[in-house]
Design an enzyme around this catalytic site. Structure first.
Site, PDB file in Angstrom:
ATOM      1  N   ASP A 209       1.045  -1.517   0.065  1.00  0.00           N
ATOM      2  CA  ASP A 209      -0.316  -0.271   0.195  1.00  0.00           C
ATOM      3  C   ASP A 209       1.141   1.259   0.415  1.00  0.00           C
ATOM      4  OD1 ASP A 209      -0.172   0.965   3.148  1.00  0.00           O
ATOM      5  OD2 ASP A 209       0.049  -1.078   3.098  1.00  0.00           O
ATOM      6  N   ASP A 211       0.341   3.534   2.407  1.00  0.00           N
ATOM      7  CA  ASP A 211       0.679   3.701   3.530  1.00  0.00           C
ATOM      8  C   ASP A 211      -0.617   5.565   3.902  1.00  0.00           C
ATOM      9  OD1 ASP A 211       0.510   3.867   6.291  1.00  0.00           O
ATOM     10  OD2 ASP A 211       1.743   6.080   6.660  1.00  0.00           O
TER      11      ASP A 211
HETATM   12  N1  LIG Z   1       1.402   0.854   5.623  1.00  0.00           N
HETATM   13  C1  LIG Z   1       2.011   0.408   6.170  1.00  0.00           C
HETATM   14  N2  LIG Z   1       2.581   1.085   8.199  1.00  0.00           N
HETATM   15  C2  LIG Z   1       2.577  -0.033   9.193  1.00  0.00           C
HETATM   16  N3  LIG Z   1       2.659  -1.447   8.782  1.00  0.00           N
HETATM   17  C3  LIG Z   1       2.036  -1.279   7.252  1.00  0.00           C
HETATM   18  N4  LIG Z   1       2.176  -3.151   6.731  1.00  0.00           N
HETATM   19  C4  LIG Z   1       1.608  -3.252   5.293  1.00  0.00           C
HETATM   20  N5  LIG Z   1       1.498  -1.726   5.212  1.00  0.00           N
HETATM   21  C5  LIG Z   1       1.842  -0.684   6.251  1.00  0.00           C
END
Ligand SMILES: Nc1ncnc2[nH]cnc12
Ligand SMILES: CSC[C@H]1O[C@H](OP(=O)(O)O)[C@H](O)[C@@H]1O
Length: 289
Positions: A209, A211
């Site tokens: 992703d 975030d």
């Molecule tokens: N955006 C994110 N922040 C923290 N841990 C994660 N693991 C997978 N995506 C994450």
């Protein structure tokens, strides 16, 4: 010297297929129970151990993963090289969901974990300027490329406490001011403990992703992470399957010095050391105690 590879599987990676003589073994440690039993066996004739970090069924939150027990148990099993396969968010446009980042550096923003095997009664300070093993990271990158994955070599992983994801302000801070490339919740203190245990450690961070900083993407949810991980699981398995070939023989001593990290680290005078703590350090620091 032969390599014994340890794989720590993160979110979405709770098992490993293709091992010969596979057996889930319980390893008792002085640091309490491990996240789960450890799957041992051989892959292409090379001994291997696999540990699901969160336990099968995903039972341990990032804060509560028994990191010390996990690393101690791998050491006890004779593991020399540990590869963490973990989900992460990306702070870089070009690190796209589905890509793998071979992490080189860490920033530690965790605050509620046991980060060392040492302490009062046996104080030690390891060097941690280069927290990942370049030899092992190179092999992981090669294995990823051979598996057909887009691999980014190098990158800084920011470890946050969680379990909540970051706020928008934090995400921008980490990306713009800290210069972090990816974010996750688990690889510290794991990497610190691996270095204290004189194990080579590398992180394969699988981007799931963006975030919550990216104007063109919604803020991360667990559903996003799981969707990308599910479609990526075969790539992670393909990477692992290529490792025995690339890591067959190990230099007599690690060129990075990972296997001698404790040589000059312990400060407590022998006569002042706590016998109870020394007993707990038998596997991790037995070489120098
Ligand atoms: N955006 C994110 N922040 C923290 N841990 C994660 N693991 C997978 N995506 C994450
Ligand atoms: C499932 S989203 C958050 C969760 O995923 C990552 O786990 P891991 O590093 O074990 O793959 C992240 O660190 C969080 O624990």
């Amino acid at each position: 010297m032969s390599t014994r590879l340890g794989i720590i599987g993160g979110s979405g990676i709770y098992d490993m297929d293709g091992l010969e003589d596979a057996d889930w073994v319980q390893v008792d440690t002085p640091w309490g129970p491990t996240s789960d039993r450890i799957l041992t066996g051989t892959l292409d004739g090379q001994p291997m151990a696999f540990l699901p970090r969160h336990g099968r069924g995903h039972v341990h939150a990032p804060t509560d993963v028994p990191y010390r027990a996990n690393i101690d148990a791998l050491k006890r099993l004779g593991v020399t090289d540990v590869i963490s396969v973990s989900a992460c968010g990306s702070f870089r446009e070009e690190m796209v969901p589905g890509d793998f980042v071979i992490v080189e550096q860490f920033i530690d923003r965790t605050f509620a974990r046991q980060t060392s095997f040492f302490g009062s009664g046996c104080v030690a300070h390891i060097s941690f300027a280069h927290p990942t093993c370049a030899r092992l990271s190179k092999a992981a990158a090669e294995a990823g490329r051979a598996a057909g994955v887009t691999v980014h070599e190098g990158g800084t992983y920011l470890a946050m406490e969680g379990p909540q994801f970051s706020t928008y302000a934090e995400s921008r801070l980490y990306r713009e001011a800290f210069g972090a490339d990816v974010i996750g919740m688990t690889n510290l203190p794991e990497a610190k403990l691996a270095r204290e245990a004189e194990l080579c450690y590398a992180t394969v961070a699988m981007v799931t992703d963006y975030d919550c900083w990216h104007p063109g993407h919604d803020a991360v949810t667990v559903a996003d992470v799981v969707r990308v991980l599910t479609s990526n699981a075969e790539n992670a398995r393909a990477l692992v399957r290529r490792l025995p070939d690339l890591l067959g023989t190990r230099p007599e001593i690690c060129p990075e010095g990972c296997d001698r990290a404790l040589d000059h680290a312990i400060l407590t005078a022998p006569a002042a050391r706590d016998p109870a703590l020394l007993a707990r350090l038998d596997a991790v620091a037995g070489r120098v105690l």
